[in-house]
Design an enzyme around this catalytic site. Structure first.
Site, PDB file in Angstrom:
ATOM      1  N   LYS A 140    -133.470   7.817  37.968  1.00  0.00           N
ATOM      2  CA  LYS A 140    -132.747   7.821  36.694  1.00  0.00           C
ATOM      3  C   LYS A 140    -131.715   8.940  36.632  1.00  0.00           C
ATOM      4  CE  LYS A 140    -133.601   7.080  31.791  1.00  0.00           C
ATOM      5  NZ  LYS A 140    -134.615   7.051  30.723  1.00  0.00           N
ATOM      6  N   GLU A 172    -139.374 -10.421  36.271  1.00  0.00           N
ATOM      7  CA  GLU A 172    -138.524  -9.926  37.358  1.00  0.00           C
ATOM      8  C   GLU A 172    -138.554 -10.822  38.594  1.00  0.00           C
ATOM      9  OE1 GLU A 172    -140.608  -8.046  35.623  1.00  0.00           O
ATOM     10  OE2 GLU A 172    -139.529  -6.300  34.850  1.00  0.00           O
ATOM     11  N   PHE A 197    -145.059   7.946  34.845  1.00  0.00           N
ATOM     12  CA  PHE A 197    -145.143   6.652  34.168  1.00  0.00           C
ATOM     13  C   PHE A 197    -144.177   5.653  34.820  1.00  0.00           C
ATOM     14  CE2 PHE A 197    -143.651   3.779  30.730  1.00  0.00           C
ATOM     15  CZ  PHE A 197    -144.840   3.054  30.606  1.00  0.00           C
ATOM     16  N   GLN A 198    -144.689   4.486  35.116  1.00  0.00           N
ATOM     17  CA  GLN A 198    -143.927   3.411  35.766  1.00  0.00           C
ATOM     18  C   GLN A 198    -143.321   3.845  37.098  1.00  0.00           C
ATOM     19  OE1 GLN A 198    -141.342   1.440  32.835  1.00  0.00           O
ATOM     20  NE2 GLN A 198    -143.070   0.091  32.380  1.00  0.00           N
ATOM     21  N   MET A 246    -150.429 -30.864  47.024  1.00  0.00           N
ATOM     22  CA  MET A 246    -150.499 -30.614  48.461  1.00  0.00           C
ATOM     23  C   MET A 246    -151.847 -29.989  48.835  1.00  0.00           C
ATOM     24  SD  MET A 246    -148.782 -31.358  51.087  1.00  0.00           S
ATOM     25  CE  MET A 246    -146.987 -31.398  51.105  1.00  0.00           C
TER      26      MET A 246
END
Lengths: 592, 173
Positions: A169, A57, A119-120, A489
């Site tokens: 949802k 993501e 969940f999630q 760097m």
């Protein structure tokens, strides 16, 4: 509601797609999951919006950033709840820092489960509040359309930025009203940033410009965000004034790199002439830049002899870190146009005598040739590899993305940009792993163009899963890795600031990049000696599909010139031979 | 040019849409940048248009105060930001409830002090009072200090709310 509007009821997921179509969205970068399945189901039936499946993501947001920065349009992201949203946070923060217009849709657990540790589930609106320009938790179906429309408006208006829409949802599944707007008129919005500069302020600005004897124009990313028109206007302004001009990392391309007025990039790894012009100027015209600490160096000695005008679309940018004599709030393109018009009214003409003297001084600094390097022997100098890449792609329609580190600075120094929107890099946040997914977004937006991710081996590893995305869509992205087997760097700072104690900065256990390319069905190339360089670049460019080019460069090359941290513009280190005279102060060591 | 050293105290009055998260946005703006909030009050002030007014007292250098105002103004749900401290004359009030537990002479004295501060007695038991006092913050602080010397106290303060004097009305633009 007027009579020209019709209200239709349809599932929320369909409303979401309908509104996005109306907003001109043609591509979404995303990754499915449980909480966004209704939207993916609607996408399955949709023919006008293309979905690009990334592999993480964070990469979805960077890809959308690449798409947005190279087109000027809003980049759109679709991810699921919980880990989908938290993975997107780095990308959102990156977009916030670099003012990139992004709309990110995140799935959320159904409304009745919010707050139950479902969940999630994650508190996405809470987590993303500080890293977005604005965010929504859409709880009511009847607000769905208005929220999405406002999200796009907020993302692209004023100083652009990322906006998150958190979509439970049930809101995606329940029927929601969709109103087709028949008129082309923009909707009334509560968010109304000022875009036109005030007349009186422009008058005052030109009065100040007339007094300038040692002027410098310091342009930034605002010039790019304002659209190509702003770059055209800048070109006109520079020609009309004859003033020396420097650009920030984010502003590169706003003025063609070969324009004689262009002094190069300024700041920590900017050119000697740009930084000394900033230090010695008596008048500074800041156009859409934000006095970033990488640009100013030690604030107490920043451009100490100058009057300063700061033009910015974000009022909170003005007087944030540097006190200025005049702030001009507005779109920077409109501001330059207004300045040009007012210059005519006030019959502005540059102070010819003073300008001759000022340019003589600048040419003196320029003649130090601060970017000179010597390619002797078979080991490839990283600077040489960028220089050759630039020269060999000059006749192409080329877009460059980078990761973060030495290779990024060398790309900024040695690759010349002639147009806006051609240079995609993570400036504010400095996100390693930005360049590869950003290149995906750029290539999707410009299928015919040559898109090059100038990369370092360490940064590349941070989002290399996107090779799979590149393979899936057969995107002909050219991945040009400056491989020095160091986090270059970090190593450079450890050398200069921490007594050469190279703690954890060695890139161990690297893959064989040529074989890696092969496993994804791409071409892999390697240049190990200076003599191979041109052949490898030529073969890379001649290849139709994606390429990984492993460029084995000088391992311990440092990036110069450099303003050591905590130092001022006139205290630059020009090269290794200059280092010993200028040690870094204790105060400077604290800075990043 | 703004002076960058002097610390100033400012009362800001911010009109915002009363929507979920708006207070978190305002508070986050301060906490994320290390700015001070000395007091903060918020309540819906217009139910039909769903507007809330946030009164916030903050302190910082003039540069920081300026930055805070700009950042507040930049928030999408913000309609207006007034700096009452630099604007035309304004009034500020705070309300406090003070519970004091004491007996004997101290109980009598607390009632006398309350009277001179024009505090109202909201509750009383044989060994306690709850006083309500309104005024500017320094008056309330002085009252609390006096009460503290007379017994055990518990304090609840609303924080400052304020508005400009005169006939100018802060409306949604």
């Amino acid at each position: 509601m007027s009579k020209t509007q019709t209200v239709a009821m349809m599932p929320g997921a369909e409303v979401i797609l309908k509104v996005m179509e109306a907003e001109g969205v043609d591509v979404i970068f995303g990754y499915p999951g449980g909480a966004v399945l209704p939207i993916y189901d609607a996408l399955f039936k949709n023919n006008s919006i293309r979905h690009i499946l990334v592999r993480h993501e964070q990469a979805a947001v960077h890809a959308a950033e690449g798409y947005a920065r190279s087109t000027g349009k809003v980049g759109v992201v679709l991810v699921t709840s919980g880990p989908g949203a938290t993975n997107a946070v780095t990308g959102l923060t990156d977009a916030l820092m670099d003012s990139v217009p992004i709309v990110c849709l995140t799935g959320q657990v159904p409304s009745h489960l919010i707050g139950t540790d479902a969940f999630q589930e994650a508190d996405t609106s809470g987590i993303t509040r500080p890293c977005t320009k604005y965010n929504y938790l859409v709880k009511k179906s009847d607000r769905l359309q208005a929220n999405i429309e406002e999200a796009f408006h907020v993302a692209r208006s004023g100083r652009p930025g990322p906006v998150v829409l958190d979509l439970p949802k049930d809101v995606q599944m329940l029927d929601a009203p969709f109103i087709e707007h028949k008129s082309a008129e923009p909707l009334a919005q509560r968010y109304k940033p000022v875009t036109s500069p005030q007349k009186a302020v422009i008058k005052e600005a030109v009065k100040m410009m007339k007094q300038a004897k040692k002027p410098v124009i310091y342009g930034g990313g605002g010039l790019i965000n304002s659209g190509p028109r702003a770059s055209d206007a800048l070109h006109k302004l520079v020609n009309q004034t004859g003033w020396p001009t420097t650009l920030t990392l984010m502003g590169l391309g706003a003025l063609p790199a070969d324009d004689s007025h262009f002094l190069g990039m300024l700041g920590m790894h900017g050119t000697y002439q740009a930084n000394l012009a900033m230090h010695n100027c008596d008048f500074m015209l800041n156009l859409g830049a934000r006095f970033d600490d990488r640009v100013t160096g030690r604030l107490s000695e920043f451009a100490p002899f100058s009057k300063k005008i700061h033009a910015d679309i974000d009022p909170s940018s003005i007087n944030k870190v540097v006190n200025v004599d005049l702030g001009v709030i507005g779109d920077v393109g409109e501001t330059i146009d207004a300045l040009l018009a007012e210059m005519e009214v006030q019959s502005f003409s540059p102070n010819a005598k003073a300008m001759t003297r000022w340019w003589e001084q600048i040419e003196g600094w320029r003649s130090r040739d601060c970017l000179a390097f010597e390619q002797a022997g078979p080991i490839i100098k990283p600077q040489k590899s960028i220089q050759r890449l630039y020269e060999m792609t000059k006749d192409r329609d080329v877009y460059v993305t980078t990761e973060v580190g030495q290779h990024q600075m060398w790309a900024a120094q040695y690759f010349g940009f002639h147009k806006p929107n051609r240079w995609m890099t993570s400036g504010g946040l400095g996100t390693m792993g930005y360049g590869l997914p950003a290149a995906v977004g750029v290539q999707i937006a410009h299928p015919e163009a040559t898109v090059i991710d100038i990369s370092g081996e360490a940064s590349f590893l941070m989002n290399m899963q996107e090779l799979s995305t590149i393979a899936q869509y057969n995107l002909p992205v050219k991945i040009f890795i400056l491989n020095n087997e160091w986090m270059g760097m970090v190593r450079q700072w450890q050398e200069l600031v921490h007594g050469k104690r190279y703690s954890e900065s060695y890139s161990s256990s690297l893959p064989d990049f040529v074989k890696l390319a092969d496993t994804f069905g791409m071409k892999g190339l390697r240049a190990s000696a200076a003599d191979d360089l041109d052949d490898v670049i030529a073969e890379m460019l001649a290849t139709d599909g994606p390429v990984i080019a492993d460029i084995r460069v000088e391992k311990e090359e440092n990036c110069f010139p450099m303003i050591p941290s905590g130092a001022a513009h006139h205290e630059m280190i020009l090269g290794p031979e200059d280092e010993t005279n200028k040690s870094i102060s204790e105060e400077g060591k604290v800075l990043v | 040019m703004l002076d960058t050293t002097q610390i100033e105290r400012h009362t800001l009055s911010v009109l915002v849409d009363n929507e979920p998260g708006v207070l978190a946005r305002v508070v986050g703006l301060f906490s994320g940048r290390g700015y001070n909030i000395e007091s903060l009050t918020v309540s819906e002030v217009d139910a039909t248009r769903q507007l809330s007014r946030i009164s916030v007292v903050t302190s910082g250098t003039p540069m920081v105060i300026e930055q805070i105002k700009q950042l507040l103004d930049k928030l999408v749900p913000t309609h207006s930001v007034q700096d009452l401290t630099v604007g035309p004359a304004h009034v500020e009030r705070e309300l406090a409830l003070i519970k004091i537990v004491c007996i004997g002479d101290k109980r009598v004295e607390s009632l006398r002090v309350a009277d001179s501060f024009r505090a109202r007695t909201l509750d009383s038991s044989l060994n306690s009072f709850v006083f309500e006092v309104t005024g500017n913050s320094s008056k309330i602080t002085a009252f609390i200090e006096l009460m503290n010397s007379l017994g055990d106290i518990e304090v609840a303060r609303t924080g400052v709310c304020g508005m400009t004097r005169g006939n100018n009305i802060d409306l949604v633009g």
